[in-house]
Design a protein around this motif. Sequence first.
Motif, PDB file in Angstrom:
ATOM      1  N   ALA A  28      -9.291  -1.713  13.182  1.00  0.00           N
ATOM      2  CA  ALA A  28      -9.975  -0.446  13.467  1.00  0.00           C
ATOM      3  C   ALA A  28     -10.393   0.171  12.136  1.00  0.00           C
ATOM      4  N   VAL A  29     -11.699   0.208  11.901  1.00  0.00           N
ATOM      5  CA  VAL A  29     -12.195   0.644  10.590  1.00  0.00           C
ATOM      6  C   VAL A  29     -12.273   2.171  10.544  1.00  0.00           C
ATOM      7  N   SER A  30     -11.340   2.761   9.808  1.00  0.00           N
ATOM      8  CA  SER A  30     -11.154   4.216   9.836  1.00  0.00           C
ATOM      9  C   SER A  30     -11.828   4.935   8.677  1.00  0.00           C
ATOM     10  N   LYS A  31     -12.568   4.192   7.856  1.00  0.00           N
ATOM     11  CA  LYS A  31     -13.232   4.832   6.703  1.00  0.00           C
ATOM     12  C   LYS A  31     -14.053   6.045   7.133  1.00  0.00           C
ATOM     13  N   GLN A  32     -13.954   7.093   6.340  1.00  0.00           N
ATOM     14  CA  GLN A  32     -14.739   8.327   6.554  1.00  0.00           C
ATOM     15  C   GLN A  32     -14.501   9.014   7.888  1.00  0.00           C
ATOM     16  N   GLN A  33     -13.468   8.602   8.605  1.00  0.00           N
ATOM     17  CA  GLN A  33     -13.219   9.239   9.898  1.00  0.00           C
ATOM     18  C   GLN A  33     -12.220  10.392   9.729  1.00  0.00           C
ATOM     19  N   PRO A  34     -12.404  11.444  10.501  1.00  0.00           N
ATOM     20  CA  PRO A  34     -11.449  12.556  10.431  1.00  0.00           C
ATOM     21  C   PRO A  34     -10.064  12.112  10.904  1.00  0.00           C
ATOM     22  N   GLU A  56      -9.767   6.331  -0.959  1.00  0.00           N
ATOM     23  CA  GLU A  56      -9.655   7.003   0.332  1.00  0.00           C
ATOM     24  C   GLU A  56      -8.409   6.528   1.082  1.00  0.00           C
ATOM     25  N   ALA A  57      -8.169   5.237   1.036  1.00  0.00           N
ATOM     26  CA  ALA A  57      -6.996   4.689   1.730  1.00  0.00           C
ATOM     27  C   ALA A  57      -5.707   5.244   1.135  1.00  0.00           C
ATOM     28  N   ALA A  58      -5.675   5.325  -0.205  1.00  0.00           N
ATOM     29  CA  ALA A  58      -4.464   5.796  -0.884  1.00  0.00           C
ATOM     30  C   ALA A  58      -4.223   7.274  -0.613  1.00  0.00           C
ATOM     31  N   GLY A  59      -5.288   8.008  -0.332  1.00  0.00           N
ATOM     32  CA  GLY A  59      -5.145   9.427  -0.074  1.00  0.00           C
ATOM     33  C   GLY A  59      -4.612   9.719   1.316  1.00  0.00           C
ATOM     34  N   PRO A  62      -0.414   6.671   2.986  1.00  0.00           N
ATOM     35  CA  PRO A  62       1.036   6.814   2.734  1.00  0.00           C
ATOM     36  C   PRO A  62       1.680   7.859   3.646  1.00  0.00           C
ATOM     37  N   ALA A  63       1.018   8.987   3.866  1.00  0.00           N
ATOM     38  CA  ALA A  63       1.591  10.029   4.727  1.00  0.00           C
ATOM     39  C   ALA A  63       1.649   9.560   6.183  1.00  0.00           C
ATOM     40  N   LEU A  64       0.614   8.844   6.628  1.00  0.00           N
ATOM     41  CA  LEU A  64       0.630   8.350   8.013  1.00  0.00           C
ATOM     42  C   LEU A  64       1.718   7.294   8.197  1.00  0.00           C
ATOM     43  N   ARG A  65       1.953   6.515   7.133  1.00  0.00           N
ATOM     44  CA  ARG A  65       3.014   5.490   7.211  1.00  0.00           C
ATOM     45  C   ARG A  65       4.388   6.113   7.355  1.00  0.00           C
ATOM     46  N   ASP A  66       4.550   7.317   6.815  1.00  0.00           N
ATOM     47  CA  ASP A  66       5.841   8.003   6.979  1.00  0.00           C
ATOM     48  C   ASP A  66       6.076   8.353   8.445  1.00  0.00           C
ATOM     49  N   ARG A  67       5.000   8.490   9.188  1.00  0.00           N
ATOM     50  CA  ARG A  67       5.128   8.978  10.571  1.00  0.00           C
ATOM     51  C   ARG A  67       4.942   7.903  11.627  1.00  0.00           C
ATOM     52  N   TYR A  68       4.307   6.796  11.270  1.00  0.00           N
ATOM     53  CA  TYR A  68       4.102   5.723  12.251  1.00  0.00           C
ATOM     54  C   TYR A  68       4.567   4.393  11.660  1.00  0.00           C
ATOM     55  N   GLU A  69       5.389   3.693  12.395  1.00  0.00           N
ATOM     56  CA  GLU A  69       5.938   2.406  11.938  1.00  0.00           C
ATOM     57  C   GLU A  69       4.906   1.286  12.062  1.00  0.00           C
ATOM     58  N   GLY A  70       5.013   0.327  11.156  1.00  0.00           N
ATOM     59  CA  GLY A  70       4.311  -0.942  11.356  1.00  0.00           C
ATOM     60  C   GLY A  70       2.817  -0.925  11.096  1.00  0.00           C
ATOM     61  N   ILE A  71       2.354   0.008  10.285  1.00  0.00           N
ATOM     62  CA  ILE A  71       0.915   0.054   9.998  1.00  0.00           C
ATOM     63  C   ILE A  71       0.524  -1.097   9.071  1.00  0.00           C
ATOM     64  N   GLU A  72      -0.576  -1.753   9.431  1.00  0.00           N
ATOM     65  CA  GLU A  72      -1.102  -2.862   8.618  1.00  0.00           C
ATOM     66  C   GLU A  72      -2.494  -2.477   8.140  1.00  0.00           C
ATOM     67  N   LEU A  73      -2.684  -2.466   6.821  1.00  0.00           N
ATOM     68  CA  LEU A  73      -3.971  -2.037   6.273  1.00  0.00           C
ATOM     69  C   LEU A  73      -4.753  -3.202   5.686  1.00  0.00           C
ATOM     70  N   HIS A  74      -6.055  -3.187   5.957  1.00  0.00           N
ATOM     71  CA  HIS A  74      -6.959  -4.208   5.420  1.00  0.00           C
ATOM     72  C   HIS A  74      -8.021  -3.521   4.566  1.00  0.00           C
ATOM     73  N   GLU A  89      -0.649  -2.796  -3.866  1.00  0.00           N
ATOM     74  CA  GLU A  89       0.562  -2.073  -3.471  1.00  0.00           C
ATOM     75  C   GLU A  89       0.397  -1.386  -2.120  1.00  0.00           C
ATOM     76  N   LEU A  90      -0.848  -1.268  -1.677  1.00  0.00           N
ATOM     77  CA  LEU A  90      -1.132  -0.467  -0.485  1.00  0.00           C
ATOM     78  C   LEU A  90      -1.477  -1.289   0.755  1.00  0.00           C
ATOM     79  N   VAL A  91      -2.181  -2.395   0.581  1.00  0.00           N
ATOM     80  CA  VAL A  91      -2.737  -3.085   1.751  1.00  0.00           C
ATOM     81  C   VAL A  91      -2.099  -4.470   1.967  1.00  0.00           C
ATOM     82  N   GLN A  92      -2.226  -4.951   3.197  1.00  0.00           N
ATOM     83  CA  GLN A  92      -1.669  -6.251   3.573  1.00  0.00           C
ATOM     84  C   GLN A  92      -2.711  -7.360   3.517  1.00  0.00           C
TER      85      GLN A  92
END
Length: 216
Positions: A28-34, A56-59, A62-74, A89-92
């Motif tokens: 799910a490509v979340s770039k530039q999405q609210p 943008e991803a780094a901003g 990290p906070a969303l990862r604190d709240r939702y388990e198992g996030i995989e970033l591309h 350090e950020l993406v899989q």
Amino acid sequence: MSLAEIRDRIGQAEAKAGRAPGSVTLIAVSKQQPEDRIEAVLREGHRVFGENRVQEAAGRWPALRDRYEGIELHLIGPLQTNKARQAMELVQAIHSVDRPKLARTLARLADELGHCPELFVQVNTGEEPQKAGVLPGEADGFVAECRDLGLPVVGLMCIPPLDEEPSLHFALLAKIAARNGLEGLSMGMSGDFEQAIALGATHVRVGSAIFGERPG
Ligand SMILES: *Cc1c(COP(=O)(O)O)cnc(C)c1O
């Protein structure tokens, strides 16, 4: 369109192509999405997301990862070497490996960090001057170079030219992957992911069809 609808269409395309259910990963490509739209998709249980800019991803993640388990970033957009460490350090997975200098930097950092995301080599199948990616004729050599560096190359990625039939590009990418023994095929976006699945996509990158048009 909703996430459920996209998943449904992916399932149908898998079945039609004789592919196993679940063999295609939806990014799910979340770039530039609210953020509220992203959270809605997280609450529906989706965990695999794509961003095209490290900053943008780094901003945001990290906070969303604190709240939702198992996030995989591309990471699906171009990567500058000076952002490579932050990306690793950020993406899989990184879908945009496209030049020797970047490959060497990733190899050095992988040594240092002791891990490396899964890598896709981006191929400029349309040979468009303004577009990133190795040329089709250079792909075999570049994949070999990445392997010599010990990099975990799992597949190829392409973004077809806007004004051409995408299936020709998907078929070309699949052919280059097959002759290099690569299983991963990152291809297909909102407008053409079903065609990409028919031609073997393992990862489809779908943004606006899930989240709506990107604002601005
Ligand atoms: C933005 C983007 C997508 C998603 O595009 P949509 O048309 O919104 O689905 C896919 N791949 C890459 C590389 C992108 O930059």
